[in-house]
Design a protein around this motif. Structure first.
Motif, PDB file in Angstrom:
ATOM      1  N   PRO A 210       0.588  -0.970   0.326  1.00 21.47           N
ATOM      2  CA  PRO A 210       0.467   0.133   0.211  1.00 21.47           C
ATOM      3  C   PRO A 210       1.007   1.285   0.118  1.00 21.47           C
ATOM      4  O   PRO A 210       0.071   2.055  -0.501  1.00 21.47           O
ATOM      5  N   TYR A 211       2.379   1.527   0.378  1.00 22.69           N
ATOM      6  CA  TYR A 211       2.454   2.510   0.705  1.00 22.69           C
ATOM      7  C   TYR A 211       3.410   2.831  -1.230  1.00 22.69           C
ATOM      8  O   TYR A 211       3.387   3.858  -2.001  1.00 22.69           O
ATOM      9  N   ALA A 212       4.136   1.977  -1.483  1.00 23.11           N
ATOM     10  CA  ALA A 212       4.081   2.083  -2.391  1.00 23.11           C
ATOM     11  C   ALA A 212       3.090   2.385  -4.102  1.00 23.11           C
ATOM     12  O   ALA A 212       3.268   3.358  -4.939  1.00 23.11           O
ATOM     13  N   LEU A 213       1.291   1.674  -3.660  1.00 24.98           N
ATOM     14  CA  LEU A 213       0.294   2.215  -4.177  1.00 24.98           C
ATOM     15  C   LEU A 213       0.661   3.448  -3.969  1.00 24.98           C
ATOM     16  O   LEU A 213      -0.076   4.569  -4.530  1.00 24.98           O
ATOM     17  N   GLY A 214       0.077   4.268  -2.059  1.00 22.06           N
ATOM     18  CA  GLY A 214       0.257   5.483  -2.150  1.00 22.06           C
ATOM     19  C   GLY A 214       0.759   6.797  -3.095  1.00 22.06           C
ATOM     20  O   GLY A 214       0.505   7.291  -3.423  1.00 22.06           O
ATOM     21  N   SER A 215       2.164   5.634  -3.591  1.00 23.88           N
ATOM     22  CA  SER A 215       3.497   6.597  -3.786  1.00 23.88           C
ATOM     23  C   SER A 215       3.102   6.800  -4.967  1.00 23.88           C
ATOM     24  O   SER A 215       3.215   8.021  -5.643  1.00 23.88           O
ATOM     25  N   ALA A 216       2.494   5.565  -5.863  1.00 21.57           N
ATOM     26  CA  ALA A 216       2.284   5.924  -7.538  1.00 21.57           C
ATOM     27  C   ALA A 216       1.051   6.691  -7.390  1.00 21.57           C
ATOM     28  O   ALA A 216       0.820   6.922  -8.969  1.00 21.57           O
ATOM     29  N   LEU A 217      -0.168   6.893  -6.673  1.00 22.93           N
ATOM     30  CA  LEU A 217      -1.355   7.321  -7.141  1.00 22.93           C
ATOM     31  C   LEU A 217      -1.333   9.083  -6.078  1.00 22.93           C
ATOM     32  O   LEU A 217      -2.336   9.745  -5.712  1.00 22.93           O
ATOM     33  N   ASP A 218      -0.129   9.591  -6.193  1.00 14.70           N
ATOM     34  CA  ASP A 218       0.095  10.651  -5.319  1.00 14.70           C
ATOM     35  C   ASP A 218      -0.523  12.054  -6.092  1.00 14.70           C
ATOM     36  O   ASP A 218       0.406  11.848  -6.948  1.00 14.70           O
ATOM     37  N   GLY A 219      -1.620  12.755  -5.810  1.00 15.45           N
ATOM     38  CA  GLY A 219      -1.432  13.836  -6.542  1.00 15.45           C
ATOM     39  C   GLY A 219      -0.689  14.620  -6.789  1.00 15.45           C
ATOM     40  O   GLY A 219      -0.802  15.545  -7.832  1.00 15.45           O
ATOM     41  N   ASN A 220       0.482  14.770  -5.979  1.00 15.46           N
ATOM     42  CA  ASN A 220       1.398  15.569  -5.900  1.00 15.46           C
ATOM     43  C   ASN A 220       2.154  15.232  -7.048  1.00 15.46           C
ATOM     44  O   ASN A 220       3.581  16.042  -7.218  1.00 15.46           O
ATOM     45  N   ALA A 221       2.459  14.699  -8.014  1.00 14.85           N
ATOM     46  CA  ALA A 221       2.871  13.740  -8.779  1.00 14.85           C
ATOM     47  C   ALA A 221       2.490  13.144  -9.860  1.00 14.85           C
ATOM     48  O   ALA A 221       3.308  12.265 -10.674  1.00 14.85           O
ATOM     49  N   SER A 222       2.543  14.033 -10.308  1.00 16.76           N
ATOM     50  CA  SER A 222       1.575  13.576 -11.287  1.00 16.76           C
ATOM     51  C   SER A 222       1.966  14.742 -12.802  1.00 16.76           C
ATOM     52  O   SER A 222       1.496  14.296 -13.837  1.00 16.76           O
ATOM     53  N   GLY A 223       2.728  15.188 -12.219  1.00 17.14           N
ATOM     54  CA  GLY A 223       3.765  15.714 -13.935  1.00 17.14           C
ATOM     55  C   GLY A 223       3.743  14.909 -14.654  1.00 17.14           C
ATOM     56  O   GLY A 223       5.020  13.971 -14.184  1.00 17.14           O
TER      57      GLY A 223
END
Length: 327
Positions: A210-223
């Motif tokens: 879930p940590y990796a999933l949270g990282s992949a779905l981080d709204g601040n990392a969508s650039g």
């Protein structure tokens, strides 16, 4: 062109990774002449899953009815059987959520529920198409050097378009397949965000799924070049309350250390919310096979004894190769 069977026989090849299940008999059959020379192993360290990446920046793909319809239409087990298993039913598992099948992050308290439901898929698609502005054509990218990826995506196209086989009149969903060199595909998905759907692998770096999933779905990392290829939770993709709750749970998980009391239950809830929001469409986890010459001894760290080759991680296969030996 190098024939790997001949190369193993002549002691010119020591390890062959990424062997499709359908080719295992080439190395295991008595006719191969390799019974005393090689061993066929399936990697124990396998955190790679395959997905349909979804570009939520495209307005039509912000429709959960469309995304759910797509996911519910795909017969994962049938595609695995016809494309990947080659008659060996023990290999390759369909996904029922975002996490690798059989991992601790999947609910052990209930039988896994397949994501396939054609009737519900058609209902979701019809609800989406009821909007006069709904887009009917979707582009699906896949790597052009992978025949199994081509076959799997062809089957996905057939599953989705087949929903409308008995539907007379009205608009229908069409999936247009686009093969691309893998490098170009990844640029379009990860950097340029110029895609609808893409058949790609996703590697969990460790067992804290879930940590990796949270990282992949981080709204601040969508650039551009960010780890959130999908645009999930970015302002431009119009996340709703359920999407926000999924993101909140993924962040909240990082605050706990009670594995069985808090982390596991919250992870199960994440899986349920994920299947409603579908930031990406989970497909399957493919077992990863290797053929290893018996003369090759794999050592890690400063261990005096070799490890079994199945403990190698295919994603970092040659990490520590300087310690390996040939007897």
């Amino acid at each position: 062109k190098l024939d790997p069977v001949e190369a193993f026989r002549a002691d010119q090849l020591d390890i062959l990774p990424y062997v499709p299940t359908g080719e295992l008999d080439r190395y295991q059959s008595p006719e191969s002449g390799l019974a005393s020379k090689v061993q066929v192993v399936t990697a124990a360290n396998n955190r790679r899953v395959n997905m349909l990446a979804v570009n939520l920046r495209r307005p039509h793909l912000q429709s959960k009815q469309l995304r759910q319809g797509l996911s519910l239409a795909i017969d994962r087990d049938d595609i695995l059987r016809e494309v990947f298993r080659a008659g060996k039913a023990e290999y390759h598992k369909p996904m029922t959520g975002p996490f690798p099948p059989g991992s601790w992050a999947v609910n052990k308290g209930a039988a896994p529920q397949p994501l396939l439901n054609r009737n519900l898929a058609l209902a979701r698609m019809k609800a989406y198409l009821a909007d006069a502005g709904a887009k009917t054509d979707l582009e699906l990218l896949y790597p052009d050097d992978d025949p199994q990826a081509a076959a799997a995506c062809t089957r996905i196209k057939a599953d989705v378009e087949g929903l409308f086989r008995d539907v007379e009149g009205g608009r229908k969903i069409v999936v247009n397949l686009q093969p691309l060199p893998m490098r170009q595909l990844l640029v379009r998905v990860q950097d340029e965000h110029r895609f609808d759907l893409a058949y790609v692998p996703f590697d969990y770096p460790d067992d804290w799924y879930p940590y990796a999933l949270g990282s992949a779905l981080d709204g601040n990392a969508s650039g551009r070049g960010g780890r959130n290829w999908f645009g999930f939770l970015s302002r431009e993709t119009n996340p709703d309350a359920d999407d926000q709750r999924l993101g909140q749970l993924l962040n909240e998980l990082r605050l706990y250390r009670d594995f069985s009391g808090r982390i596991v239950p919250l992870t199960i809830e994440v899986g349920k919310l994920f299947n409603e929001s579908l930031p990406f469409i989970p497909l399957w986890q493919l077992d990863r096979h290797m053929v290893v010459h018996n003369a090759l001894k794999v050592y890690v760290d400063d261990s005096p004894n070799p490890i079994h080759p199945r403990l190698l991680d295919p994603n970092v296969l040659f990490q520590g190769v300087a310690r390996w030996r040939l007897d």
